[in-house]
Write a protein that holds these residues in place. Structure first.
Motif, PDB file in Angstrom:
ATOM      1  N   GLU A  27       0.870  -1.167   0.000  1.00  0.00           N
ATOM      2  CA  GLU A  27       0.000   0.000   0.000  1.00  0.00           C
ATOM      3  C   GLU A  27       0.914   1.226   0.000  1.00  0.00           C
ATOM      4  N   ALA A  29       1.154   3.922   1.804  1.00  0.00           N
ATOM      5  CA  ALA A  29       1.672   4.320   3.120  1.00  0.00           C
ATOM      6  C   ALA A  29       2.754   3.358   3.601  1.00  0.00           C
ATOM      7  N   ASP A  30       2.553   2.071   3.377  1.00  0.00           N
ATOM      8  CA  ASP A  30       3.537   1.072   3.788  1.00  0.00           C
ATOM      9  C   ASP A  30       4.819   1.221   2.974  1.00  0.00           C
ATOM     10  N   ASP A  33       6.585   4.274   4.275  1.00  0.00           N
ATOM     11  CA  ASP A  33       7.174   4.013   5.593  1.00  0.00           C
ATOM     12  C   ASP A  33       8.440   3.182   5.483  1.00  0.00           C
ATOM     13  N   GLN A 135       2.160   5.111  -7.387  1.00  0.00           N
ATOM     14  CA  GLN A 135       2.217   5.514  -5.981  1.00  0.00           C
ATOM     15  C   GLN A 135       3.100   6.735  -5.755  1.00  0.00           C
ATOM     16  N   GLU A 140       0.875  13.009  -0.907  1.00  0.00           N
ATOM     17  CA  GLU A 140       0.718  12.994   0.542  1.00  0.00           C
ATOM     18  C   GLU A 140       1.776  12.144   1.238  1.00  0.00           C
ATOM     19  N   PHE A 141       2.616  11.490   0.442  1.00  0.00           N
ATOM     20  CA  PHE A 141       3.690  10.669   0.988  1.00  0.00           C
ATOM     21  C   PHE A 141       5.038  11.239   0.569  1.00  0.00           C
TER      22      PHE A 141
END
Length: 145
Positions: A27, A29-30, A33, A135, A140-141
């Motif tokens: 995903e 966000a993952d 991270d 992605q 936002e990332f």
């Protein structure tokens, strides 16, 4: 010996994190991270290196040879797919180490083989297929380091 053990732990962790740069199943966000953690580990290596030129001391060890392919991946992928200026921005010790490793005939051959595979992946559209290309457009990332 303690430095070698620390390097071995970082090798394991970085190997576990590297997949965020090229594997499917993350995903956004993952992926972001794990990329941030990869960067943190690179900074730890940078900040724990001594005067070199090797990761640990002055002679090449298994730590250097084990970590080198990981950095070939990062050096190829980070600027091309995640927008980094270079893989080593702000990490002069790692930059010097990578250049030193690239000058070694065996490491140079490893780099050539790994980059050849990465070029093939690039030509086959791997980063589109695994979702990285879409992605990294998500603002936002954080992708650029």
């Amino acid at each position: 010996a303690q430095a070698e053990q620390g390097t071995a732990a970082v090798l394991w962790l970085m190997g576990a994190l590297l997949g965020c740069m090229y594997r499917a199943g993350f995903e956004p966000a993952d992926r972001a991270d794990k990329l941030a953690e990869l960067v943190r580990q690179m900074d730890i290596i940078e900040n724990t290196m001594d005067s070199g030129p090797a990761l640990v001391g002055s002679a090449m060890t298994t730590a250097d040879m084990a970590l080198f392919p990981t950095f070939v991946f990062v050096n190829y992928i980070a600027p091309r797919k995640f927008g980094w200026e270079t893989a080593f921005s702000g990490r002069p010790k790692l930059q010097a180490w990578f250049e030193w490793m690239c000058a070694d005939p065996i490491a140079s051959k490893i780099r050539e083989e790994v980059e050849g595979g990465l070029i093939s992946w690039d030509e086959s559209g791997r980063w589109d297929k695994v979702g990285v290309s879409d992605q990294v457009k998500l603002m936002e990332f954080q992708w650029v380091y």
